[in-house]
Enzyme design. Structure first.
Site, short mmCIF file in Angstrom:
data_model
loop_
_atom_site.label_atom_id
_atom_site.label_comp_id
_atom_site.label_asym_id
_atom_site.label_seq_id
_atom_site.Cartn_x
_atom_site.Cartn_y
_atom_site.Cartn_z
N ASN A 209 -57.97 37.63 -100.44
CA ASN A 209 -56.60 38.12 -100.27
C ASN A 209 -56.23 38.99 -101.47
O ASN A 209 -57.06 39.23 -102.34
CB ASN A 209 -55.64 36.94 -100.10
CG ASN A 209 -55.72 36.01 -101.29
OD1 ASN A 209 -55.37 36.39 -102.40
ND2 ASN A 209 -56.22 34.79 -101.08
N PHE A 322 -46.67 26.85 -104.92
CA PHE A 322 -46.08 28.14 -104.55
C PHE A 322 -46.18 28.27 -103.03
O PHE A 322 -47.05 27.65 -102.41
CB PHE A 322 -46.85 29.29 -105.22
CG PHE A 322 -46.29 29.70 -106.56
CD1 PHE A 322 -46.46 28.88 -107.66
CD2 PHE A 322 -45.61 30.90 -106.72
CE1 PHE A 322 -45.94 29.25 -108.91
CE2 PHE A 322 -45.10 31.28 -107.95
CZ PHE A 322 -45.27 30.46 -109.04
N LYS A 336 -43.90 22.65 -96.66
CA LYS A 336 -45.01 22.47 -97.61
C LYS A 336 -44.62 21.49 -98.73
O LYS A 336 -45.44 20.68 -99.16
CB LYS A 336 -45.42 23.82 -98.21
CG LYS A 336 -46.15 24.70 -97.19
CD LYS A 336 -46.41 26.10 -97.70
CE LYS A 336 -46.96 26.95 -96.55
NZ LYS A 336 -47.06 28.38 -96.84
N LYS A 340 -46.99 18.30 -98.78
CA LYS A 340 -47.93 18.20 -99.90
C LYS A 340 -47.39 17.29 -101.01
O LYS A 340 -47.98 17.21 -102.09
CB LYS A 340 -48.24 19.60 -100.45
CG LYS A 340 -48.84 20.52 -99.35
CD LYS A 340 -49.37 21.83 -99.89
CE LYS A 340 -49.73 22.77 -98.74
NZ LYS A 340 -50.80 23.68 -99.00
O1 PMT Z 1 -51.62 36.63 -108.06
P1 PMT Z 1 -50.47 37.61 -107.91
O2 PMT Z 1 -50.93 38.96 -107.48
O3 PMT Z 1 -49.61 37.65 -109.13
O4 PMT Z 1 -49.57 37.09 -106.69
C1 PMT Z 1 -48.79 35.94 -106.82
C2 PMT Z 1 -48.87 35.08 -105.57
C3 PMT Z 1 -48.24 35.81 -104.40
C4 PMT Z 1 -50.31 34.74 -105.22
C5 PMT Z 1 -48.06 33.76 -105.90
O5 PMT Z 1 -46.73 34.09 -106.20
C6 PMT Z 1 -48.10 32.79 -104.72
O6 PMT Z 1 -47.27 32.81 -103.83
N1 PMT Z 1 -49.12 31.88 -104.72
C7 PMT Z 1 -49.38 30.95 -103.61
C8 PMT Z 1 -50.11 31.67 -102.50
C9 PMT Z 1 -50.48 30.77 -101.35
O7 PMT Z 1 -51.64 30.54 -101.15
O8 PMT Z 1 -49.46 30.22 -100.73
P2 PMT Z 1 -49.64 29.21 -99.45
O9 PMT Z 1 -48.27 29.15 -98.91
O10 PMT Z 1 -50.75 29.65 -98.56
O11 PMT Z 1 -50.06 27.85 -100.11
C10 PMT Z 1 -49.11 26.88 -100.53
C11 PMT Z 1 -49.61 26.17 -101.75
O12 PMT Z 1 -50.78 25.40 -101.43
C12 PMT Z 1 -49.99 27.06 -102.90
O13 PMT Z 1 -49.55 26.48 -104.11
C13 PMT Z 1 -51.51 27.10 -102.84
O14 PMT Z 1 -52.10 27.27 -104.14
C14 PMT Z 1 -51.85 25.73 -102.28
N2 PMT Z 1 -53.09 25.71 -101.46
C15 PMT Z 1 -53.22 26.45 -100.35
C16 PMT Z 1 -54.36 26.35 -99.58
C17 PMT Z 1 -55.41 25.49 -100.00
N3 PMT Z 1 -56.53 25.39 -99.31
N4 PMT Z 1 -55.24 24.76 -101.10
C18 PMT Z 1 -54.11 24.85 -101.85
O15 PMT Z 1 -53.98 24.17 -102.89
#
Ligand code: PMT
Length: 399
Positions: A209, A322, A336, A340
């Protein structure tokens, strides 16, 4: 991390003196100003010109003082310093300081200083074990001097044993700890994830991504500034990790899972800013996949949800996630937060201009476990990081 901090580095005559070039670079990279005092013996191992080049400052030595009208300038420097480090500290210089001898520029200057002093001894094992030397070091330690090392290992003289100077990284970390001893997050252990993961299809192609790591790295830097001990688990990004963090570089979601789980029991705060792939190819081809005239369907399987796993195992840790959303931000973020088992989730609508992936700013909304919400305006990622850490601090002190 050390912006505005003034460091005096005394270098004495030992083979490890060459390592001070790297030590100076670590301090300069962290924003500190470094002034070096070289003994005459040290000049046999590292030149004033080299240290002047890496620090960007005049190097002080006997010659400088002899030719300078302002002979008390070094005393002024000593009084202004935030920390005074001697690396390597030879048995000779340790002995002189312990016995109040001030017969050269370095030993004179150290007598005039009131800031914390850090010594990194380096010498032959027998010299280190000599009772007189040990007594001198113990005396300085009882007077409040901090000692880092020496380490066990192979020495320049061919012997093996205790006496090798600590690595520049360890000396740097010790100095940062001393400089940060009054910082609010000192002693707090923070684990941050940043960047994307890459899930390989074959040796050339992968699913990933747009995460640049900027948000996570800004958080790591801000946590360091507050004095925290920071571990940064990072996917593949083009950023340089802030000096002073423990960096664990990973590529896949499974590797990030393993790294995060290995650290989890020993941290107080986890912030998961990484954009982890939710799926990976069911198989990874060892050879380059060849194209054919037919369309292709890829089978994908789920990666472990790291944050959900942490939510299940949570003990003392504060857990911050996040949420990268494109629609129904509130609903998805709250889902979430609950699913979580988080203490706080930071949601960003990645379709908004100046928010989300690969930009220097972000527009985020905090959702708390107790139902509160807080919308932040468009801020730099550095500012967002500071706002978030301040908010986490409030949660932490309420615990
Ligand atoms: O890196 P940059 O370019 O500065 O961009 C910042 C960002 C957009 C990446 C950041 O601000 C952000 O939003 N990060 C979380 C991105 C994400 O994966 O969001 P999600 O909604 O898909 O996941 C929710 C949370 O679960 C996140 O904290 C993620 O780290 C976690 N996760 C998700 C999937 C997975 N298999 N394991 C996880 O731990």
């Amino acid at each position: 991390m050390l912006t505005g901090q003034r460091i005096i580095l005394g270098v004495t005559g030992g083979i490890a003196a060459y390592k001070t070039v790297l030590l100076c670079r670590l301090f300069v990279k962290a924003g500190a100003s470094v002034r070096v005092i070289l003994t005459e013996a040290a000049k046999q191992f590292v030149t004033p010109v080299t240290l002047q080049t890496v620090t960007g400052n005049q190097v002080y030595d006997e010659l400088f003082i002899a030719s300078n009208r302002y002979t008390v300038e070094h005393v002024g420097l000593a009084q202004e310093a935030d920390i005074f480090i001697i690396a390597p500290a030879t048995a000779n210089t340790i002995g002189k300081i312990a016995n109040g001898i001030a017969d050269n520029l370095l030993t004179t200057t150290i007598m005039a200083t009131t800031c914390p002093i850090l010594l990194a001894p380096a010498m032959n094992t027998q010299m280190y074990e000599n009772p007189l030397q040990k007594e001198n070091l113990a005396k300085l330690s009882s007077l409040g001097y901090k000692i880092v090392g020496p380490e066990q290992g192979e020495l320049a003289c061919g012997d093996s044993g205790r006496g090798r100077m600590s690595s520049p990284e360890d000396i740097f970390t010790e100095a940062v700890n001393l400089l940060h001893k009054d910082k609010p997050w000192r002693g707090r252990r923070v684990l941050i994830t940043a960047g994307p993961t890459q899930e390989a299809l074959d040796p050339i192609r992968f699913l990933t991504n747009h995460s640049s790591g900027k948000m996570g790295y800004a958080l790591a830097e801000a946590a360091l500034e507050l004095g925290a001990t920071v571990t940064l688990v990072s996917g593949p990004v083009k950023l340089t990790p802030p000096t002073g963090v423990t960096i664990i570089s990973v590529i896949t979601a499974q590797q990030m899972y393993d790294a995060v789980l290995a650290c989890f029991d020993n941290v107080d705060v986890v912030i998961k800013a990484a954009a982890v792939a939710d799926y990976r190819p069911a198989t990874t081809s060892e050879q380059k996949m060849k194209k054919s005239d037919d369309d292709m369907t890829l089978a994908l399987i789920r990666t472990p949800d790291i944050l959900a796993q942490l939510g299940q195992r949570k003990q003392q840790q504060l857990l911050i996630g996040f949420a990268a959303e494109t629609d129904n931000l509130r609903e998805h973020a709250l889902g979430k937060l609950k699913q979580k088992n988080l203490d706080l989730i930071v949601a960003n609508d990645i379709l908004q201009e100046g928010a989300g992936f690969n930009v220097d700013t972000n527009i985020v909304r905090f959702f708390f476990r107790d139902g509160r919400e807080r919308q932040l305006e468009k801020l730099t990622k550095r500012e967002v990081a500071h706002e978030l850490l301040e908010t986490i601090d409030e949660l932490y002190t309420k615990k």
